[in-house]
Scaffold this motif. Sequence first.
Motif: not given
Length: 590
Positions: A360-363
């Motif tokens: 989810h780092a770039s969500d």
Amino acid sequence: MSSKHFFSDAFSLVIEALRSLTITNPSLAFDEENKIIFRRPETYNKSNVAVISGGGSGHEPAFAGYVGKGFLTAAVAGTIFASPSAEQISRATLERLETEKGVLIIPMNYTGDVLHFGMAAEKTKAAGRPAEFYAIGDDVGVGRARGGKVGRRGLAGGILVMKIASALAETGASLEEVYRIARLSAENTVTLGSSLEHVHVPGRDPMTEFVPENEVEVGMGIHNEPGSHRMKSADLPTLVKTMLLQLLDHNDPDRAWMTRQLGDKFVLLINNLGGVSTLELAGITAEVSKQLATEYDIKPVRTLQGTYLTSLNGLGFSISLLKLVDSGLGAGKSLLELLDAPTEAVGWAAPIQPSTWEKHASDGPVEFKKVDLSQDQPSNLRVDPVVLKKALTSGLSRIIAAEPEITRFDTIVGDGDCGAGLKRGAEAILKVIQGDNITDDVVLTVDKFVNAVEANMDGTSGAIYAIFLNSLVNGLRAQDNTGSAQQVNAKIWGHALKHAVTALSQYTPAQVGDRTLIDALVPFCDTLAETADIKTAAKAAEDGTEATKHLKASLGRAVYVGSEEEWLGKVRDPGAYGLAKFLTGLAEEL
């Protein structure tokens, strides 16, 4: 600064706190005489490097709370804010641990700790066991000029250093590798704390030095040491801006301990010094994260928030940043992977798995599903909006004017928020009315009031009024059965109100005589249904409210707040009083 404590004997407190760790983690053992918490021999690999830390007590969960699988092998405790002795530490390195590869002794950089842990390191080596010594310093509150030869103090960022070094030791790495990684991690870690007050040690006389009410000490140490400066009347955003500048400003030769380039990755640690509520700490984390992103283009790859290194009940927090440089150890042993490695140490709080961070780092933001909760189906029930507006304005204005008296009553028999809550609700409904948002469709109009109450009134009163008004809408709509327009009269209102009272009784046990707003609401609704006379009904609400002065409380905070001698026969129930004011004002215009 609070000088109130549950323990008056600081020495026994330290012993009991250490003993508790063997209760919460059964893999640990406790040497009470030497105040050593250590892993049971059968729980670790003797061919691995042992990692030992410790220091004065009062910094819990540091340091004994970090003993466990995946973290420290042992920790040695002194009394509050005082280093353990070299003998205690030597007992740990030579008698409480078994290791074939030697021991990394890694305290924080304070004079007493450096001397005693350093002496123990030399005694350990003299006894034939390999040992390395490293004192962690990560503070930027005291600059190079002032720190001099002493160097940086050890703060919460040091816990990240210990975690990384310990995780590497768990993999079977050599003593030289573990020592090098500890140094590398510390050299790329910066920490700064701020506090609103000094702390008090249990069993000691109250201190005479205080941080003034409107000031915050920036850079305060974990033993009440002064920081770099004090800020007056600083709000949180201004304080955080100042702290981040000290942590990250490359142009400050006195404090530029860590260089930074575009693309560098960081771990952020927001640490509670012991006395900050979880609610406020979360708000601090949000503010720090926002400013890191907007002012420094930093989005940490890990953000840890919690209580890692305290100063007893210190009313402050610290910000730590660890720059993730190349460990030189190859795949699977990066600084981040070592930080993420699992541990059973009870003091370590990092529940989010690496896979969750990576996934989810770039969500982006979650797209909200919107559902219209309003009951927007038109009805045939009609009311004169001019008359309704005039009557409601009269009643709502009465509530707003009565807020000080309602608050005074609730301060005596409750928690003092009833008046403010009623005023917020009244003002919200007035805003709806004054915005010309009401029509002759009484169902749609009352539903607008429901939305206003739900959005602006909290607490028990807010919930009760929201349930009641929602049920009132349903009670009105149930009588829209003629297929043609009909004027709403007292009879229709009476039936709708009775329906709402019945529905409300499913969610609260309050009845007439329990000293609540029900003592005004039910007499009004019953009387209106029986007489179709709103003025008579309003008088019944007033009489019911007056009767609450002589009633013992059965529900609400009045059951256990204050003494009945204070208010019995003197103070009306604040909720009933506020409602009666509204109903009286309403009746005067109808």
